[in-house]
Scaffold this active site. Structure first.
Site, PDB file in Angstrom:
ATOM      1  N   LEU A  94      -0.028   5.842   4.135  1.00  0.00           N
ATOM      2  CA  LEU A  94       1.385   5.779   4.482  1.00  0.00           C
ATOM      3  C   LEU A  94       2.261   6.584   3.532  1.00  0.00           C
ATOM      4  CD1 LEU A  94       3.639   4.672   6.250  1.00  0.00           C
ATOM      5  CD2 LEU A  94       3.655   2.610   4.823  1.00  0.00           C
ATOM      6  N   HIS A  95       3.045   7.517   4.096  1.00  0.00           N
ATOM      7  CA  HIS A  95       3.945   8.331   3.286  1.00  0.00           C
ATOM      8  C   HIS A  95       5.032   8.961   4.151  1.00  0.00           C
ATOM      9  CE1 HIS A  95       1.127  11.297   4.926  1.00  0.00           C
ATOM     10  NE2 HIS A  95       2.002  12.240   4.646  1.00  0.00           N
ATOM     11  N   PHE A  96       6.146   9.205   3.519  1.00  0.00           N
ATOM     12  CA  PHE A  96       7.240   9.994   4.082  1.00  0.00           C
ATOM     13  C   PHE A  96       7.348  11.268   3.246  1.00  0.00           C
ATOM     14  CE2 PHE A  96       8.068   5.636   5.146  1.00  0.00           C
ATOM     15  CZ  PHE A  96       8.714   5.628   6.375  1.00  0.00           C
TER      16      PHE A  96
END
Length: 434
Positions: A239-241
């Site tokens: 999970l990453h932006f």
């Protein structure tokens, strides 16, 4: 199974060529795994509590001249520039040529030949938006501590706080902000929520609220956050932006919108008009959490219905674009022209928003509004499929907002557009990529 071959983006200097773990398992590399993390310390920024995004009072291009620089904004840039001085990036992104493409939309073209050099194409599955986390593949616990700028969390007392040398509380899994060593633009960083939980690439309420809080507190309209789901050109299933600075408006930010409805908690939902990619726009809300919940619920709906999508958080968190897409699916099915494939452009959130990252000098020199439109038109869902998807999204949002009745999605849309086809209920079978 549908898959495509593409050159994966190298986001860390410790990312192995094939995506596996580097020799030594991280020991001696000052990584974030248990072998190196004990006793480590990093700067810590605690976000202040924001109940509501301030109303837009100035146009995007005029705001920066009148706004004071927020501490978080200066922290990101200061730490990023320090890593640039240390030579941690694979190339100097400030040397990349950039131009505004002539035309009505003002698409932005960048020649970035360094992002795919010395990399071999890798096979990526594109028919499953939700995939389990795989410890054997590259993930962000394998990056070097020198690539992490600071820890990010919500403040205990509601006031912004900063500690330049805080211990890392592994058990409570802090969120990290790290550099992307293959930057697209100045200040290109990664926001990795609850890093030690090793969450797969899927949005949840808490992670999206954190991303929105970061955009609000940075307080810089040129700082946008983006998200790519699996199947929509995310290459790392952790999970990453992503986020970076670009001191000009994206074409999608200038596109007209048409209001569909306003939820009881004040969130306005609109649709994009006269833009090559169909999408929804979320704004307002009585609280920041109201806005975050509406968008999160829409994203979760797309994930559960196996619809790849991208998200852009724009204008200091005031405007959020939700963009379902199908380019990778078409590519896997052989439905994308050889001419477009030869450009090696992967239309993720930045490209869809109008910032075209081009890898070949030929494509940069020949960049035109018609070419940009042609590419993005292949990204968009068909009108019929888009209506089916948005009907499902409004049903999901209805679980948080009783003013929208799931069975009346057609009525919601007809209020704003008498000539638009009504949203119809779609079956999951027609949405799953097979």
């Amino acid at each position: 199974m549908l898959s495509i071959k593409r050159v994966p983006t190298v986001v860390s200097n410790y990312q192995k060529e094939e995506g596996g773990e580097a020799p030594g398992g991280g020991c001696g590399r000052n990584c974030l795994k248990s072998c190196c993390i004990q006793g480590a310390r990093l700067p810590l920024y605690a976000l202040k509590r924001v109940d509501k995004v301030a109303e837009k009072e100035l146009p995007l291009l005029g705001c920066k001249e009148h706004c004071s620089v927020a501490f978080l904004d200066s922290l990101i840039l200061g730490e990023w520039e320090e890593r640039m001085q240390r030579g941690l990036f694979r190339y100097d992104v400030t040397a990349c040529e950039t131009k505004i493409i002539p035309g009505e939309y003002g698409f932005i073209a960048q020649l970035n030949e360094g992002r795919h050099l010395k990399k071999r194409p890798t096979e990526f599955r594109v028919d499953k938006v939700l995939q389990p986390f795989d410890e054997t593949k590259f993930n962000f616990t394998k990056v070097g501590q020198e690539e992490v700028l600071f820890q990010l969390e919500a403040s205990d007392n509601g006031e912004a706080q900063f500690s330049p040398n805080a211990p890392i509380d592994v058990e409570n899994s802090p969120s990290f902000v790290a550099i992307n060593v293959s930057p697209i633009e100045y200040g290109h960083v990664l926001l990795i929520p609850r890093i030690f939980e090793c969450l797969p690439q899927r949005i949840d309420h808490a992670s999206f609220l954190l991303a929105l809080q970061m955009a609000v507190e940075a307080g810089n309209p040129y700082f946008r956050l983006g998200y790519n789901s699996l199947g929509a050109f995310a290459t790392i299933n952790h999970l990453h932006f992503q986020a970076y600075y670009l001191a000009m408006p994206f074409p999608i930010e200038k596109a007209p919108t048409k209001k569909i409805t306003k939820l009881s908690d004040g969130v306005k939902v609109s649709k994009l008009l006269n833009y090559p990619v169909r999408g929804l726009v979320f704004e307002g809300g009585h609280t920041l959490e109201s806005l975050a919940n509406a968008v999160s619920e829409a994203c979760i709906c797309l994930q559960h219905n196996n619809v790849p999508y991208n998200v852009l958080i724009s204008d200091c968190g005031r405007q959020i674009f939700l963009l379902p897409q199908c380019y990778a699916e078409k590519q896997a099915l052989g439905e994308v022209s050889a001419e477009l494939l030869e450009t090696q452009v992967n239309p993720a959130v930045w490209e869809i928003s109008g910032h075209m990252v081009l890898k070949r000098k030929k494509d940069y020199d020949e960049a035109s509004e018609a070419n940009a439109w042609r590419l993005l038109a292949e990204v968009s869902l068909s009108e019929e499929r888009y209506e089916e998807v948005t009907a499902l999204v409004f049903r999901a949002i209805a679980s948080f907002d009783l003013s929208i009745k799931p069975q009346c999605a057609e009525e919601v849309d007809s209020v704003s557009s008498g000539n638009q086809p009504a949203m119809v209920a779609g079956s999951q079978q027609c949405l799953v990529l097979q």
